[in-house]
Design a protein around this motif. Structure first.
Motif, short mmCIF file in Angstrom:
data_model
loop_
_atom_site.label_atom_id
_atom_site.label_comp_id
_atom_site.label_asym_id
_atom_site.label_seq_id
_atom_site.Cartn_x
_atom_site.Cartn_y
_atom_site.Cartn_z
N TYR A 178 21.82 110.64 75.70
CA TYR A 178 20.79 109.52 75.99
C TYR A 178 20.69 108.62 74.98
O TYR A 178 20.66 107.59 74.95
CB TYR A 178 19.69 110.12 76.94
N THR A 179 19.95 109.43 73.94
CA THR A 179 19.72 108.61 72.59
C THR A 179 20.85 107.67 72.20
O THR A 179 20.93 106.82 71.79
CB THR A 179 19.23 109.75 71.37
N ALA A 180 22.17 108.65 72.12
CA ALA A 180 23.23 107.80 71.54
C ALA A 180 23.85 106.59 72.28
O ALA A 180 24.05 105.69 72.01
CB ALA A 180 24.44 109.04 71.65
N GLY B 56 24.00 102.45 71.85
CA GLY B 56 25.19 101.57 72.22
C GLY B 56 26.71 102.53 72.05
O GLY B 56 27.71 102.09 71.99
N LEU B 57 26.38 103.97 71.81
CA LEU B 57 27.69 104.66 71.70
C LEU B 57 28.13 105.22 72.83
O LEU B 57 27.63 105.50 74.00
CB LEU B 57 27.32 106.03 70.90
N ARG B 58 29.71 105.01 73.13
CA ARG B 58 30.22 105.52 74.33
C ARG B 58 30.33 107.09 74.13
O ARG B 58 30.93 107.70 73.25
CB ARG B 58 31.74 104.71 74.25
N GLY C 89 19.54 114.71 66.38
CA GLY C 89 20.85 115.00 66.08
C GLY C 89 21.72 113.41 66.51
O GLY C 89 22.77 113.06 65.77
N ALA C 90 21.26 112.97 67.40
CA ALA C 90 21.94 111.81 67.75
C ALA C 90 21.79 110.45 66.92
O ALA C 90 22.71 110.00 66.57
CB ALA C 90 21.52 111.10 69.44
#
Ligand SMILES: Cc1cc2nc3c(=O)[nH]c(=O)nc-3n(C[C@H](O)[C@H](O)[C@H](O)COP(=O)(O)OP(=O)(O)OC[C@H]3O[C@@H](n4cnc5c(N)ncnc54)[C@H](O)[C@@H]3O)c2cc1C
Length: 458
Positions: free
Chosen positions: A18-20, A24-26, A442-443
């Motif tokens: 969710y954080t990633a 904006g990360l796919r 981690g994200a």
């Protein structure tokens, strides 16, 4: 190609995803089980009276801000831990005594003073800032308290803390690990407390898994691949592939591994993790942290003046609490069958495990042979060591000397692989809050490293 592949949809993996995504990360999540939540798992009662939380259950909305924020955001209903009534201590198979909840049980004045000295010493240590001491990492918790002068009965009480908190005996892990655990979790007293000052203040009325289910909704069900156990992870420097036993391969720029470190050896990671990472993670152990949840038609223990809390040196149940939820007329006693007694109990057949628990409850509550204690309407037990995708609980514990000796590599990124899980959290390690915290961290690591990568290529 995905920006990020997350292995595991426990709370740390879901939060990392969710954080990633928010950055904006796919992102895609690959989970072995047919459900999200990992070590939180809420099973509906056949009677329709709510849920049995076979894994994590207790929360505190103020001390655990991430859990608190989600509970408010999702409007999840909570139940306050009921403390009113007398507690019970079972000293041996046939000896038990009752005591007002919240006071030191029936010790001699000398033992009481000794217990308070040891408890206060660990509390003071656990409020100090800074890393754990190397000397404390080379000595077991049991030896540490004996070196402080713990009397036999007090050492037994410390062992009970170890069983309750980590599913291990105090002679099985280091004092540094224990103290650091308390340090990351607001001190020994906050960990032990069942009121607003501690970790066992509230429970979810509709089961703890509702938290994981709601976060999974935010991540998007189409981004989570359930029932896809990961069998290999390849880091090719420019990208990562993650392959499942079902024959799927996911390709991404980075991967986050969110399974317990004890299980890294089961993933075929190529190139192999550095030798020191392998050494420390191969030696981590998961405790015997089991639950038996006994559901009744009514909370019979309350009418006899008990609050349902008991602790036992005799075992195999080493601690019990009332886990009822009034709104769903769910009345249950949750029994922790942890540590060495839990290890033995878990070898029994299901009907034997049930019989042993009911017999012990009858002794603890001084119940008549035909008493209500023997007439549960439902009975659940859960042995986390038997779970192929958990292999124990609460969180992996490092071997003697390893916690300080390998601190520079433990949980640190290797190439394109990042590692999360409640075991690495700096706050509420071992808890749901810790899993969320680690997932977030981690994200952010991944987001930062991808930003760097992009800048380098401009
Ligand atoms: C009995 C018990 C009681 C507890 N009580 C509390 C409590 O009262 N309060 C509290 O806050 N916490 C409690 N906890 C701890 C809490 O549940 C955990 O800290 C938290 O859920 C851990 O989350 P995690 O993401 O770090 O790990 P996990 O939940 O273990 O997540 C790892 C995920 O990886 C998946 N996985 C494993 N192998 C593979 C593979 N090969 N391929 C793909 N996926 C894989 C697993 O299925 C799992 O979904 C308790 C735990 C237990 C077991």
């Amino acid at each position: 190609m995905f920006d990020l592949i997350v292995v595991g949809a426990g709370l740390s993996g879901l939060q990392a995803a969710y954080t990633a995504q928010q950055a904006g990360l796919r992102t895609v999540v690959v989970e072995a089980r047919d459900r999200v939540g990992g070590k939180i798992w809420s099973v509906p009662l056949a009677s329709g009276r709510g849920y049995a939380d076979l894994g994590g259950a207790w929360i505190n909305l103020t001390l655990q801000p991430r859990v608190g924020a989600y509970v408010r955001r999702f409007g999840l209903k909570t139940e306050t831990q009921r403390l009113k009534g007398r507690a019970i201590m079972q000293e041996s198979a046939n000896e038990r005594f009752e005591f007002p909840f919240g006071v030191t049980p029936d010790f001699t004045p000398e033992e009481k003073k000794n217990l308070e000295f040891i408890r206060d010493h660990i509390q003071v240590e656990s409020l100090q800032p800074g890393p754990p001491r190397v000397a404390d990492d080379n000595v077991t918790l049991d030896q540490y308290v004996r070196n402080l002068g713990a009397l036999p009965k007090v050492a037994k009480m410390v062992n009970l803390w170890a069983q309750v908190m980590h599913g291990l005996e105090a002679s099985e892990y280091s004092a540094a690990w224990f103290i650091d655990y308390c340090r990351r979790n607001r001190g020994l007293l906050a960990i032990r407390a069942d009121d607003a000052s501690g970790g066992q203040h509230l429970r979810f009325q509709d089961g703890a898994q509702s938290l994981a289910n709601k976060i999974a909704k935010l991540v998007g069900p189409s981004n989570i691949h359930l029932s896809h156990p990961v069998t290999s992870v390849n880091d090719y420097n420019t990208h990562v592939t993650v392959t499942t036993t079902t024959g799927k391969t996911f390709t991404g720029r980075k991967a986050i591994i969110s399974i317990p470190s004890t299980m890294y050896r089961e993933l075929n990671i190529n190139p192999k993790l550095p030798p020191r990472v392998v050494e420390v993670t191969n030696a981590t152990v998961l405790g015997d942290y089991n639950k038996a949840i006994v559901c009744y038609d009514r909370p019979w223990w309350r009418s006899e003046g008990f609050n349902g809390y008991f602790a036992s040196y005799a075992g195999p149940v080493i601690l019990g609490r009332d886990t009822s939820v009034e709104a769903s007329r769910h009345y249950s006693l949750t029994c922790f069958v942890n540590g060495k007694p839990g290890r033995e109990w878990s070898k029994l057949r299901p009907h034997e495990r049930r019989a042993v628990v009911l017999k012990q409850l009858a002794k603890v509550f001084n119940a008549a042979p035909d008493g209500e204690v023997y007439k549960p309407i439902e009975f659940f037990d859960q042995i986390w060591q038997h779970e192929a995708f958990s292999r124990g609980a609460l969180a992996p514990v490092t071997a003697l000397g390893h916690y300080t000796g390998f601190a520079d590599v433990y949980g640190k990124p290797v190439g394109n692989l990042h590692f999360v899980g409640t075991e690495y959290s700096t706050e509420w390690k071992g808890y749901m809050e810790g899993a969320l915290c680690s997932g977030e961290v981690g994200a952010s690591e991944v987001v930062r490293s991808l930003e760097k990568y992009q800048r380098a290529n401009l």
